[in-house]
Structures are given as C-alpha cells and as structure tokens.
Design an enzyme around this catalytic site. Sequence first.
Site, short mmCIF file in Angstrom:
data_model
loop_
_atom_site.label_atom_id
_atom_site.label_comp_id
_atom_site.label_asym_id
_atom_site.label_seq_id
_atom_site.Cartn_x
_atom_site.Cartn_y
_atom_site.Cartn_z
N ASP A 152 0.92 -0.97 0.08
CA ASP A 152 0.20 0.11 -0.06
C ASP A 152 0.75 1.26 -0.09
O ASP A 152 1.44 1.57 1.05
CB ASP A 152 -0.92 0.04 1.34
N LYS A 215 -6.73 3.40 -3.59
CA LYS A 215 -7.38 3.26 -2.24
C LYS A 215 -7.63 4.63 -1.65
O LYS A 215 -6.86 5.53 -2.35
CB LYS A 215 -6.30 2.66 -1.33
N LYS A 251 -10.42 0.28 -3.01
CA LYS A 251 -10.61 -0.01 -1.44
C LYS A 251 -10.79 1.23 -0.65
O LYS A 251 -9.91 2.41 -0.56
CB LYS A 251 -9.14 -0.47 -0.97
#
Length: 315
Positions: A152, A215, A251
Amino acid sequence: MSILTTSLAEVASSDATLRAFLHGLPGVDRVGADQRAAVLGTRSIKTTAKAQAIDLAISMVDLTTLEGADTPGKVRAMCAKAVHPDPSDPSAPRVAAVCVYPDLVAEAAAAVAGTGVKVASVATAFPSGRTSLEVKVADTALAVAAGADEIDMVIDRGAFLSGRYLKVYEEIAAVKAAAGEAHLKVILETGELATYDNVRRASWLAMLAGADFIKTSTGKVSPAATLPVTLIMLEAVRDFRARTGRMVGVKPAGGIRTAKDAIKYLVLVNETAGEDWLDPAWFRLGASSLLNDLLMQRQKLATGRYAGPDYFTLD
C-alpha cells in the site's frame, strides 16, 4: 488532445501530454455524485441477502494495525483473529488480508502462512509519502522480501496538487516495479485532494501508472472514505476496464465502522462498477473496527440475540 483519440501508451510521454489527458477527463457533477451516493445508501437488504452481504464484507476486510506502539505480539493476535474471526463459529469467513508496517511483515507472514490471508504492508513513507524515490523503492523492496503479498503506497499529494503529474506517475511506476509480483494498492488520500475532479484524475493517474488497486485514504486524515468519493473511484475503474480491458480494484479505508456502513458500500459497488467487483480480489474494506460489528450482526442473524460488547476481541 481528446481523451477518446489519445493512445494510453502515449499519455505519459511528457508532463504536457499527461496533464492534457487528465484535464480532458469529464468533470464530476458534485451535486449529482452526492445525490447518487445518498440514494444508493438508503437501499435496504432483506435477511437472507443481508447474511450473505455480511459474510462477503468480512471476507473483504483488511485487518490493520498501523501504530507506533505495534509489537510482534499484537500482530500475532491480529493475525489469529484474521484467520478465525469468530473462534466459536468456524463457518465465519476469514478476512482478506492483514496490513502492517514493513518491519512487522515477517511476523505477520509467519502467522498467516498457509491460511489464504494475504499480508499487506504500507510502504513509501506512509502516511505522508514525503521522502525520496530511492527510499520509497527500498522500503517497498524490503517489505516484499520479508513476505508482503501487497504493498500500500501513498502518492505525493504535494506533487499532484501542484500539477506535477509525471512525477507522481513515475513514482507509482517505480514502486510497482519494485513490488514485483506483489499487488500494488495506491492510496490517493482523497481527503487532501480538495475536489471530486481531482479524485477522478488521481484515480486515472494511478491506474495508468500500473496500480492494481486504488485506495481512498491512509485512515490518518479526515475525511477518509466517503460514499461519493468511492462512487467516483468505482466509475473510474469501470471506465478504465471499458477502455483497456484491465480490471483495477478499489479500497475505501477509514471511517467505515458498522455493518450497515459496509452494506452501503457493497450496494454502491454493485450498482456502479458491477458484480464483477463484488469479490475480495477487487474490493476491500480498510476498517479494522468494522470487523467486530460485522461479527455481532452475523451472530444476531444466526441466534436472534446480540453478543455482549466484550464478546469479540478488541482491535
């Protein structure tokens, strides 16, 4: 430059072509996006479908601990919960992944080995992203070497907001290369992007550079995930697949605390991107506090009564 006629292979050939492409994307109707998200957020789900939705949401959770006080013991306890969220009910699905800092990846990887739970690691100077590209690449490579299945990364919001799109693109591409076989989730930190148009541009920029997931947030900035922002990102991945044939996951992270909230996001996914995205491979929920409420609601549906607030372990 028309985005309909531009070859995506040429888009990142220069700062000028990348800027022209991103600013040529259709503008976001803010009022329309807010209203659409609000309407979808009122959809009700009946009991059988609700039970299925709760299990699906559990299977999409990235169970996370990202605190300076994290210890190997805390990570092992979180991993045990990820694999068996409700020890009294083996039918409860496992979560999608655990997410930790790079120095705790090896601990997490050992704890979930052979279970199907993925290990994600924040890298690239999370949560600010303010360090050199060399450090970001090294951070990523170390996490992958320690056993991370997913990385991430956070984008350089300062570069993005000042229009240095090629710098952001090149950093994402370099981190993607360093991640190797690991999936790359690119955090846009939408709470700092100021406008919905910027959310759409950042989504496309990340996908063009090779993101496997986009995300919303680090969870360290407010506002974090919201339904309208997630709607815009879902539209982006839907349109990106229509143009390129490549699926990219989404996400939302931060601020999703209840089963009711999670179900709103699942409805949003189904109605915006389509049911192909209703899978942990393509949609995740970044909200550790959410898991306990999902488990409580699951038990309520099965037994007709709620467990006490201390029935499930605290995250």
